[in-house]
Structure formats: structure tokens, C-alpha cells
Design a protein around this motif. Structure first.
Motif, PDB file in Angstrom:
ATOM      1  N   MET A 206     -12.656   4.684  -8.690  1.00 32.91           N
ATOM      2  CA  MET A 206     -12.160   4.121  -7.196  1.00 32.91           C
ATOM      3  C   MET A 206     -10.830   3.504  -7.185  1.00 32.91           C
ATOM      4  SD  MET A 206     -15.198   3.680  -4.689  1.00 32.91           S
ATOM      5  CE  MET A 206     -16.237   5.133  -3.923  1.00 32.91           C
ATOM      6  N   THR A 207      -9.950   3.604  -6.669  1.00 30.22           N
ATOM      7  CA  THR A 207      -8.646   2.544  -6.537  1.00 30.22           C
ATOM      8  C   THR A 207      -8.076   2.658  -5.098  1.00 30.22           C
ATOM      9  OG1 THR A 207      -6.667   2.479  -7.609  1.00 30.22           O
ATOM     10  CG2 THR A 207      -7.368   4.567  -7.036  1.00 30.22           C
ATOM     11  N   ILE A 208      -7.203   2.129  -4.770  1.00 27.69           N
ATOM     12  CA  ILE A 208      -6.328   1.802  -3.410  1.00 27.69           C
ATOM     13  C   ILE A 208      -5.404   3.061  -3.683  1.00 27.69           C
ATOM     14  CG2 ILE A 208      -4.841   0.398  -2.068  1.00 27.69           C
ATOM     15  CD1 ILE A 208      -6.519  -1.968  -2.610  1.00 27.69           C
ATOM     16  N   VAL A 209      -5.153   3.798  -2.805  1.00 22.32           N
ATOM     17  CA  VAL A 209      -4.125   4.983  -2.759  1.00 22.32           C
ATOM     18  C   VAL A 209      -3.026   4.626  -1.555  1.00 22.32           C
ATOM     19  CG1 VAL A 209      -3.466   7.245  -2.539  1.00 22.32           C
ATOM     20  CG2 VAL A 209      -5.436   6.452  -3.853  1.00 22.32           C
ATOM     21  N   LYS A 210      -1.807   4.549  -1.806  1.00 21.86           N
ATOM     22  CA  LYS A 210      -0.572   4.354  -0.727  1.00 21.86           C
ATOM     23  C   LYS A 210      -0.768   5.623   0.015  1.00 21.86           C
ATOM     24  CE  LYS A 210       0.017   0.184  -2.501  1.00 21.86           C
ATOM     25  NZ  LYS A 210      -0.198  -1.031  -1.371  1.00 21.86           N
ATOM     26  N   SER A 211      -0.517   5.300   1.210  1.00 20.56           N
ATOM     27  CA  SER A 211      -0.179   6.537   2.039  1.00 20.56           C
ATOM     28  C   SER A 211       0.394   6.158   3.391  1.00 20.56           C
ATOM     29  CB  SER A 211      -1.694   7.175   2.465  1.00 20.56           C
ATOM     30  OG  SER A 211      -2.297   6.620   3.625  1.00 20.56           O
ATOM     31  N   ARG A 216      -5.413   3.208   1.427  1.00 23.03           N
ATOM     32  CA  ARG A 216      -6.717   4.136   1.760  1.00 23.03           C
ATOM     33  C   ARG A 216      -7.313   3.808   0.234  1.00 23.03           C
ATOM     34  NH1 ARG A 216      -6.583   7.902   5.682  1.00 23.03           N
ATOM     35  NH2 ARG A 216      -8.865   7.651   5.335  1.00 23.03           N
ATOM     36  N   LEU A 217      -8.729   4.265   0.472  1.00 21.02           N
ATOM     37  CA  LEU A 217      -9.383   4.242  -0.520  1.00 21.02           C
ATOM     38  C   LEU A 217      -9.632   5.741  -1.075  1.00 21.02           C
ATOM     39  CD1 LEU A 217     -11.741   2.909  -2.298  1.00 21.02           C
ATOM     40  CD2 LEU A 217     -13.403   3.892  -0.559  1.00 21.02           C
ATOM     41  N   GLY A 218      -9.240   5.668  -2.435  1.00 20.37           N
ATOM     42  CA  GLY A 218      -9.276   6.953  -3.002  1.00 20.37           C
ATOM     43  C   GLY A 218      -9.703   7.058  -4.363  1.00 20.37           C
ATOM     44  N   ILE A 219      -9.380   7.800  -5.277  1.00 23.49           N
ATOM     45  CA  ILE A 219      -9.954   7.901  -6.571  1.00 23.49           C
ATOM     46  C   ILE A 219      -8.714   8.117  -7.513  1.00 23.49           C
ATOM     47  CG2 ILE A 219     -12.039   8.694  -5.995  1.00 23.49           C
ATOM     48  CD1 ILE A 219     -11.422  11.553  -6.825  1.00 23.49           C
ATOM     49  N   THR A 220      -8.949   7.997  -8.773  1.00 19.78           N
ATOM     50  CA  THR A 220      -7.866   8.391  -9.863  1.00 19.78           C
ATOM     51  C   THR A 220      -8.183   9.970 -10.416  1.00 19.78           C
ATOM     52  OG1 THR A 220      -9.615   7.741 -11.594  1.00 19.78           O
ATOM     53  CG2 THR A 220      -7.643   6.151 -10.780  1.00 19.78           C
ATOM     54  N   ILE A 401      -9.845  13.418   1.265  1.00 19.87           N
ATOM     55  CA  ILE A 401     -10.173  12.483  -0.151  1.00 19.87           C
ATOM     56  C   ILE A 401      -8.900  12.484  -0.801  1.00 19.87           C
ATOM     57  CG2 ILE A 401     -11.420  11.776  -2.125  1.00 19.87           C
ATOM     58  CD1 ILE A 401     -13.855  12.873  -0.762  1.00 19.87           C
ATOM     59  N   LEU A 402      -8.179  11.241  -1.095  1.00 18.41           N
ATOM     60  CA  LEU A 402      -6.959  11.144  -1.807  1.00 18.41           C
ATOM     61  C   LEU A 402      -7.279  10.868  -3.462  1.00 18.41           C
ATOM     62  CD1 LEU A 402      -4.665   9.203   0.894  1.00 18.41           C
ATOM     63  CD2 LEU A 402      -5.115  11.720   0.466  1.00 18.41           C
ATOM     64  N   VAL A 403      -6.349  11.590  -4.258  1.00 16.68           N
ATOM     65  CA  VAL A 403      -6.245  11.636  -5.581  1.00 16.68           C
ATOM     66  C   VAL A 403      -4.902  11.090  -6.261  1.00 16.68           C
ATOM     67  CG1 VAL A 403      -6.768  12.715  -7.710  1.00 16.68           C
ATOM     68  CG2 VAL A 403      -8.142  13.493  -5.860  1.00 16.68           C
ATOM     69  N   VAL A 404      -5.017  10.077  -6.968  1.00 25.38           N
ATOM     70  CA  VAL A 404      -3.560   9.523  -7.463  1.00 25.38           C
ATOM     71  C   VAL A 404      -3.795   9.903  -9.266  1.00 25.38           C
ATOM     72  CG1 VAL A 404      -4.475   7.444  -7.943  1.00 25.38           C
ATOM     73  CG2 VAL A 404      -2.063   7.753  -7.993  1.00 25.38           C
ATOM     74  N   ASN A 405      -2.670  10.834  -9.545  1.00 24.11           N
ATOM     75  CA  ASN A 405      -2.839  11.189 -10.922  1.00 24.11           C
ATOM     76  C   ASN A 405      -2.060  10.023 -12.001  1.00 24.11           C
ATOM     77  OD1 ASN A 405       0.226  11.596 -10.801  1.00 24.11           O
ATOM     78  ND2 ASN A 405      -0.258  13.716 -10.471  1.00 24.11           N
ATOM     79  N   GLU A 406      -1.999  10.367 -13.098  1.00 26.24           N
ATOM     80  CA  GLU A 406      -1.394   9.586 -14.175  1.00 26.24           C
ATOM     81  C   GLU A 406       0.414   9.023 -13.921  1.00 26.24           C
ATOM     82  OE1 GLU A 406      -3.028  12.179 -14.845  1.00 26.24           O
ATOM     83  OE2 GLU A 406      -4.578  11.959 -16.395  1.00 26.24           O
ATOM     84  N   GLN A 407       0.877   9.984 -13.082  1.00 25.51           N
ATOM     85  CA  GLN A 407       2.470   9.930 -12.731  1.00 25.51           C
ATOM     86  C   GLN A 407       2.316   9.199 -11.483  1.00 25.51           C
ATOM     87  OE1 GLN A 407       1.115  13.104 -13.858  1.00 25.51           O
ATOM     88  NE2 GLN A 407       1.516  12.322 -16.021  1.00 25.51           N
ATOM     89  N   GLY A 408       1.347   8.842 -10.808  1.00 31.32           N
ATOM     90  CA  GLY A 408       1.537   8.299  -9.683  1.00 31.32           C
ATOM     91  C   GLY A 408       1.374   9.078  -8.680  1.00 31.32           C
ATOM     92  N   ASP A 409       1.375  10.509  -8.769  1.00 32.00           N
ATOM     93  CA  ASP A 409       1.464  11.188  -7.504  1.00 32.00           C
ATOM     94  C   ASP A 409       0.243  11.382  -6.757  1.00 32.00           C
ATOM     95  OD1 ASP A 409       3.987  12.331  -8.223  1.00 32.00           O
ATOM     96  OD2 ASP A 409       3.318  13.740  -9.719  1.00 32.00           O
ATOM     97  N   ILE A 410       0.371  11.518  -5.374  1.00 30.95           N
ATOM     98  CA  ILE A 410      -0.918  11.455  -4.538  1.00 30.95           C
ATOM     99  C   ILE A 410      -1.094  12.918  -4.044  1.00 30.95           C
ATOM    100  CG2 ILE A 410      -1.939  10.400  -2.634  1.00 30.95           C
ATOM    101  CD1 ILE A 410      -0.400   7.748  -3.411  1.00 30.95           C
TER     102      ILE A 410
END
Length: 459
Positions: A206-211, A216-220, A401-410
Motif C-alpha cells: 500500500m502507498t499514497i498515490v497522487k491523482s 489517494r490510497l493505492g498500491i505499488t 484501485i490505483l497502481v503506481v509502477n516502478e517508473q511512477g506511472d499511475i
């Protein structure tokens, strides 16, 4: 340097629940309060224990578990102490508005349903009283409670917008602490494994995702797999436990009991004593609400008035009130439908259940309606009931549900998961015909079943 002091509870789901001394001081005044202690006497799964004997756990257990999971999420994503306080109190109190047998009790309202969240604001008002706030702040001088904080907590529980969206996500979203606890808890107490998933890995990802809406609460990206597991667990729990046909059937009988009793309470002599109880008074008021709501121009205003007028009775109700009522009615020598229904529940006389093809539901409704009109003098409406149970496992459109990848893309999780994409925004339907066992062998009913079978409506 002083070490952190933990307050420990043993829990069959999370093993050891630990709250720091600071967190314990935040939540203990609420736990010790009468409104929260009432949740000890409200079963989490309604009448589910008539199907799964182990499912006798309560809203009290679940709220403690939800509070713990919320605290773990808050720590993982690095919330401040002030925000953590809001989150864990909201998680603790999120179900405080439930009535007897949880969601099943909401079925007594027919046209404009009054859900448990709407009672929450009245329970929270109890905590806005000066005596409670003064006592709370004496124990928490560094984190005082205010009416403004309680309003934020109420908004988080009621799905209303709050300034920090991520806080509300922990309390109510498709990854909230509520679902993360109740899937594991209900699975454990029902004795099944459908609801299991890797909570520890979920928390780790779990991580904080910018939107555009803010944080927002999201995941890696590493959490995509566990979310797939979690959503499938939710789907299987709904299909196999929450909407199991036998559970729906017995809870339908209870709702019909309330309906029949409420409509006759003031006219049937045998029910005179019941009308003076707090449950009796509440059912009479609910019946009046059901009658009036269909004809008023502003149902929201009527709903608000009902909540205000009946809160004092509602806040004292628990499962024991209903059990006492069912036992009393089941022992009466009376042919009233409420007495018959109480007897069915008391002695677990389940109806015959026939699974129907949902695609043919409109045709089945026509056949059933014609049958009832022809046999209105022979059978009561509750003895032949058509039940639908739609379910949507995941809504990517309403609340992705938002996902952020290793490059920071959401991106939304369905863009990473074929399985979730297939489930997203799709309703799954099931339909059943409930037939009272007392009439299931009657010739006209047997002919009805044969007719449905011949037309291919039964699956």
C-alpha cells in the motif's frame, strides 16, 4: 530513550492485535462507551449462524479488527499522528449504526431504505456532548477531541468528501480496512477459506498515490497479484456465504415476520404486550414510515424525521430483543402469519429453495403472479417468494484501485490485470424461488414447479 508501550489483544484472525499506548488512549474511551458496547450483542452475519454454526462473531469483534487494520495502513503510508487518530477512530466507529442482525434488519424498510450509516450521525452526536469530550481530553491532552474532528470522522464514515481523500479511502473504498477485516473474519468463523488473502503483503504494497482528486490510497505494482486474490476472495464470499440461498431465505423469513407483525400489532389482541416494548414501538413506527414514504413529495425529509424521532428506541435494540420476540411468538397458539413465521425461524424450518435461470426471470414473475392470483385464498404471499441477488465484485468506473509502477506511472488496476478487467463493472445475478415447506408438497404448488421446470426456467 523509552521503548514503545503496546496494549495487546489476542484475536483469532489477526493473532496478536497491538495498539501503542497513544493509540489505546485515543480509542479506549469510545470502546468503553455504551453505544459501542452495544455492538457486542449484534451478530456480524445476521442469521448466518443458522447456516454456518461458527458464525456467531459480533460487530464488536469486527470493529476492533477494522480499527487495527486501519492503524496498520496509516502507519505504512506514513500518516501524521493527527491523521492517524482520525482514521482509527473512524474505523472503530464505522459500524456503530447497525441494528439487530446487522444488514438483515435494514430489510424492514421497503420503499426508501434507511441504512445503518444514517443512524451513525445520531450515535456520533452522543460523543459530541461536553461530558464525553471533557473526559476524553483529560486522557488525551496532546490530541484533544473536538466537534470539528467528530464531523470529519462522520464524513469519512458516511462516504462524504473530506479534505484529505486518502483518509476516507482507508475507512471506505475498494481497499478499505473494513473489507480487509471482514473477509478474513467472516471466512474464519464460517469455517471456509474463500475469504483468505495475504493481508501482510497487501499492507506492504500500500502507498499514497497522487491523482487529480489529491492523495489517494493505492498500491505499488508488486501488489497487483494480492489485489487479484483479494477481489476474487470477495467475489467468492458473496456468492458462497453472504448471498448463499439458505442464508437469504432465513433472513427473508425474519423480514417478513417484522412486516406481518408491524402491520397487525395495534389491531391483533395477542400482540398488545409486544406493542409496548421498544422493538414493538420501533416496528410500528417503521410500518407508518413505509406507508407514508410512498406518497410524500420529499422522502428525504420524512427519513430525517423518522431517524430523529426513533433514535432513542433504536440505539437500545440488539439481537436479544429480536430473539425474545421470536421465542414469544413461536409459543403462541395463533394462526397469524407472524406466529407462523416466528415458528419457522425458532425451529429452523427452512423453505424449499429452487434456483432459477436469471435470464428468464420476467417470465417466472408472470407465472408466479398468475399462480398467486388464482390461489390467493390458499396461500399467503410470503409462502412463495421470488428473490434476486445481484453483485458487482469491482467497480473500475466509480472508484478505481490505483497502481503506481516502478517508473511512477499511475494507472487503474484493470489495466494491469486481465482478471480484474473481466470483473470490472459487471454484475453477476442469481435468482431463487423460496417455497414454504408447509405447502411445498401441495398439488397446486407441485404443478407450479413442474410448469417452471418444463419451460426450462429452473437450473
Amino acid at each position: 530513550m523509552t521503548s514503545t508501550v503496546y496494549h495487546v489483544m489476542k484475536d483469532p484472525v489477526h493473532d496478536t492485535i497491538q495498539f501503542t499506548d497513544e493509540e489505546d488512549s485515543w480509542i479506549k474511551p469510545f470502546i468503553d462507551s455504551p453505544p459501542f458496547q452495544r455492538l457486542r450483542h449484534i451478530k456480524q452475519m445476521g442469521l448466518g449462524d443458522l447456516i454456518f454454526p461458527g458464525a456467531v462473531h459480533t460487530r464488536f469483534n469486527h470493529c476492533i479488527g477494522c480499527c487495527y487494520v486501519g492503524s496498520q495502513i496509516a502507519k505504512k503510508i506514513g500518516l501524521s499522528a493527527e491523521d492517524r487518530q482520525l482514521v482509527i477512530i473512524a474505523c472503530l466507529l464505522h459500524d456503530i449504526g447497525h441494528g439487530p442482525f446487522s444488514h438483515a434488519f435494514e430489510g424492514i424498510f421497503h420503499e426508501s431504505i434507511i441504512r445503518h450509516e444514517l443512524w451513525t450521525q445520531h450515535f456520533l452526536a452522543e460523543y459530541e456532548k461536553d461530558d464525553f469530550i471533557t473526559l476524553y481530553n483529560q486522557k488525551n491532552p496532546d490530541a484533544p477531541l473536538t466537534k470539528a474532528k467528530l464531523r470529519i470522522i462522520g464524513d469519512m464514515i458516511m462516504h462524504k468528501p473530506v479534505k484529505k481523500h486518502v483518509l476516507a479511502d482507508i475507512v471506505s473504498s475498494q481497499l478499505d480496512a473494513d473489507r480487509l477485516d471482514y473477509l478474513l473474519r467472516d471466512s474464519h468463523f464460517c469455517g471456509v477459506r474463500y475469504g483468505e488473502f495475504d493481508l501482510r503483503w497487501m499492507l506492504h504494497c500500500m502507498t499514497i498515490v497522487k491523482s487529480e482528486e489529491g492523495d489517494r490510497l493505492g498500491i505499488t505494482y508488486k501488489g497487483v497479484g494480492v489485489v487479484e486474490h483479494y477481489l476474487m476472495a470477495r467475489r467468492l464470499m458473496v456468492r458462497s456465504i453472504y448471498q448463499l440461498q439458505k442464508k437469504l431465505a432465513i433472513e427473508h423469513l425474519m423480514i417478513q415476520l417484522f412486516k406481518q407483525l408491524a402491520e397487525s400489532m395495534e389491531t391483533h389482541p395477542a400482540f398488545a404486550s409486544i406493542s409496548e416494548t421498544r422493538l414493538g414501538k420501533f416496528l410500528i413506527a417503521a410500518n407508518a414510515y413505509n406507508i407514508n414514504v410512498a406518497s410524500v413529495k420529499s422522502p428525504d425529509a420524512l427519513k430525517k424525521d423518522f431517524l430523529k424521532a426513533n433514535y432513542l428506541n433504536y440505539k437500545e435494540l440488539c439481537d436479544y430483543d429480536v430473539f425474545a420476540l421470536i421465542k414469544l411468538l413461536s409459543e403462541m397458539d395463533d394462526e397469524h402469519p407472524a406466529v407462523q413465521l416466528a415458528s419457522r425461524i425458532q425451529y429452523r424450518q427452512m423453505p424449499t429453495i429452487i434456483r432459477l435461470d436469471y435470464a428468464d426471470l420476467s417470465e417466472v414473475q408472470e407465472v408466479l403472479q398468475q399462480f398467486k392470483s388464482q390461489h390467493s385464498d390458499d396461500y399467503q404471499d410470503w409462502q412463495l417468494t421470488l428473490m434476486q441477488s445481484p453483485h458487482r465484485s469491482y467497480s473500475g468506473e466509480d472508484d478505481p484501485i490505483l497502481v503506481v509502477n516502478e517508473q511512477g506511472d499511475i494507472k487503474s488496476i484493470e489495466e494491469y490485470s486481465i482478471m480484474i478487467d473481466a470483473l470490472s463493472d459487471r454484475f453477476e445475478h442469481a435468482a431463487f424461488l423460496f417455497i414454504d415447506k408447509k405447502i411445498a408438497d401441495d398439488k397446486p404448488v407441485a404443478e407450479l414447479i413442474n410448469q417452471l421446470h418444463a419451460k426450462g426456467y429452473i437450473v
